[in-house]
Structures are given as C-alpha cells and as structure tokens.
Scaffold this motif. Sequence first.
Motif, mmCIF file in Angstrom:
data_model
loop_
_atom_site.group_PDB
_atom_site.id
_atom_site.type_symbol
_atom_site.label_atom_id
_atom_site.label_comp_id
_atom_site.label_asym_id
_atom_site.label_seq_id
_atom_site.Cartn_x
_atom_site.Cartn_y
_atom_site.Cartn_z
ATOM 1 N N ALA A 108 0.842 -1.211 0.000
ATOM 2 C CA ALA A 108 0.000 0.000 0.000
ATOM 3 C C ALA A 108 0.870 1.251 0.000
ATOM 4 N N PHE A 120 -4.527 -1.822 2.262
ATOM 5 C CA PHE A 120 -3.640 -2.859 2.783
ATOM 6 C C PHE A 120 -4.271 -4.239 2.592
ATOM 7 N N ASP A 123 -3.835 -5.129 -1.074
ATOM 8 C CA ASP A 123 -2.501 -5.050 -1.645
ATOM 9 C C ASP A 123 -1.994 -6.420 -2.104
ATOM 10 N N ARG A 126 0.927 -7.811 0.127
ATOM 11 C CA ARG A 126 0.358 -8.235 1.409
ATOM 12 C C ARG A 126 -0.337 -9.579 1.286
#
Length: 475
Positions: A108, A120, A123, A126
């Motif tokens: 992010a 997030f 992402d 992630r």
Amino acid sequence: MTALRDLRQADTTVSAAVRDGAHQPYEYVRRELVEPDWRRFPGWSGVTEAQWRDAQWQRVNCVKNERQLRKVVGDLLAESFYAELLADQEQLATMSMLLPPQMLNTMAPTAEAAEFTEAFFADPIRRYMLPVRSDRDPEWPSHPHSARDSLHEAEMWVVEGLTHRYPTKVLAELLSTCPQYCGHCTRMDLVGNSTPQVDKHKLALKPVDRQDQMIEYLRRTPGVRDVVVSGGDVANVPWKQLESFLMRLLDIETVRDIRLATKALAGLPQHWLQPSVVEGLERVARTAARRGVNLAIHTHVNHAQSVTPLVAEAARTALEVGVRDVRNQGVLMRGVNATPEALLDLCFALQGEANVLPYYFYMCDMIPNAEHWRVAVWEAQELQHAIMGYLPGYATPRIICDVPYVGKRWVHQLAEYDRELGVSYWTKNYRAGTERSETEDAAAILSRRYPYYDPISSLPTTGQQHWRDHPTYEG
C-alpha cells in the motif's frame, strides 16, 4: 465465496477499451522505479536513509508478529485487520511471519491514512507475504491432494538437503531459514519456524557435514552439471561459509552452472549491497569466469511494486562484479499477479528498469491452505498466450507447472486434460529422483501419466460436486 468470485471476475474481465478496439490489450508505459517513503509509517518516522540502507538494521527490525506490526503501522490499520491476521496465524498459516522493513514498505505504498486499511487488505504483496483468514477459500482451503512436501523433494535426497530430481541438475538446500517468509512457500514442511498447523521438519546434520556430503556426492556423480544453491535463502548463509562452498563447487570440473537462489535480492537488497558480500561475490564470479562456469542469481519477485531502486541497485551491482545473469522466478498467484497486465507490468519493471531477466512463473504448488492462490492450468495457458509478443523473446517468461514426480513443464505440455474435474495428465522423458534405482523397464516408467489438479473452486458446478462426493478421487 463472494470475495473470491469477485476476484476471479476481476482477473478475467476484458476492459471496455479492448472490446471496442480502441487500444491494444496491454499498453506499455515506462514507469521509473520509486522507493516508497518508509517514514509514512509511525514506527519508522525517524528512520534515516543510512539506517534504511543498512542490512543489519533491516534484519533487526523485521516484523515477526502482530505486536511488532502494530508498533510500526500503528492506527493506520483498523482492528479488523489485526483480528483477521491473528485468526490466520492461529488457524491456517503454514509459514510464520517474517517481514523485513524493505518488503513491508512496498505494501500500500501510496495509500492515504483514511484509506490505508482497505488498501492494505487489497494489496497484492500483502496477500502473499502477510495472509489473513479472509483471503483463504472458505470451502476448499486445501486441495484433497495437497501435501506438505508437494514436490516430494525430500524423497529424492541423495544426501540430506541435496535433491537429485533431474538427470543433470541438483538442488542443494544449505539451510532452512530465509530473511523473509512467503505465505505460499513450496518448502513449507522444512523452511521457517513451526506454526500451530505445521510442525516443521529439521535438518539433522551440521552445516559443514551436510556441505561435505553434498560435495562428495557431486564429485562422484559426473553426470550432474548444474547446481542450484538454495535453502531457505542463501542470503542467510554466513558469507564466508557460502563463498567456501561455492569455491568447492567450482573445483568440480563437471559442474558448469551454479545458480544462487535468493528472494532477498527483492526482500532485503541491502544484504547484497554490503561491501563484504559484494567483494566476495566478485571473487566467486571471477573464479567462475576463469573456469568457464555460468554463475547466476535467481530471485523471486511476484509484483511490480517490489521492484524498487534498491532492488535494481542490488541486481546491477551483482552484474557489475561479474555474475552472468540475474533472473526472476516468480509464482503465479490469484489476487497477486494472475492477469496479463500485472505480469507484463512486473516483467517490464524487471527487464527494463532493474536488469533482471523474467525467466519463469511457476503455478503455485499444491501445499495446504493455498487454494485461494492457485489458478487452473487453462487459466495459466491463457495468461501465457496473453503476454506473448510484448517483451523481447529472450525476456518473455515461461509459465510452468511443476508436476509432482515429473518436474517443470510448460503449461501447454500436458498429455490430456479433464476440464470438468480439473485433472490434467503429464508425462516425462527421464527417470526422476528415486526412479533411477527402480528395476521397472524404462519404457514403462516413461509412459506413466502423472496427475495434476486444478483448484476445485475453479471448476464448473458438476466438477465441484464430484469432489464433494469423491474427495479421494485421483483421476
């Protein structure tokens, strides 16, 4: 299931611009690399550039648990994220958490504070480096035929950690740790710390004894010419020890290719920029060149966001000191890079901006709790078709299915395919691993068909029902 369905639709939707013929399916735009500003995180607001470039600082400040993540990110993340993260760690994760600041900083990277939690969650980096419970497939988190050692590498050990799977190539696992742990790790049975779901196997020999046995085997096995030095990640091998092992490999006349496997080139490029490592790598590279051995670094980058100026600097430094090639072996994952646009953006960032050759994209292996990442063979075939013609031919990556007991195969090399049940069948042209000692006729071995399984959630309704009714079906 709704979120997964939406994600699949997003992966396969053709834009209106393409449908009306206004544009090419993919429009190349050169994008300069950017190092995200780590100071946007409350816990790193006072970190200097000198600290950020320091490999030891990066290692000391790795994020290993939810408490340390809170310390860095603070209130930028809502409690809902931390709850999902803890639930995944306790119930589903096959890898423990280990994130160098460099890697966390690519998640992010441009999100404003008000939208940070949503960005997030969405992402792509992630999704595979810091998975949460809601990412996983709720009905089929694991395929019925998933396995801890999905490629059966340990069965093909000729000495501890040395997998002799292919006729002329071996994999040398020097250690079982990395500077960072990927959620989809294909060696999740051995690499990293144990999790509540997985009690990891352990290497029993001392490193020096393991390396001695590897070298001895290679000296008495002249048919092996290619050694992949891996783990874990070679960035976690103390440099003097790694250099000594590489020099011993270079003393074996029949070894002609050496490949160093390290995701840390992207996850911890600071390691590969340390003067002691650069100087040592130059000694090894010069020795390799003098003896006519091809020395390469193979890294593992899955999304364009990971390619930053520091990563490019580390790759170019390796090339400048004499490493022949730096190549990327990514993993094809839904929600991360399983669209033509994401793959091409990554390949252009690697090839055009960082001097890293796009080499392979492996289909995600059939390990437990990985079904939400995996794509079907037919989807991989479509992606291979979609990326052709944009990159130089030598820099157009092959999409690979690593078939258990067979090995790497281009996704179009299957022998037969049942799309309804999601079972593809593959053959090979050599005896692999333990088959070299079998007394069965070679023709019989080479005529075997080996199954590979698509994620069940990618199948039509009839196929999904079949697996509900027959979960032990082998095809």
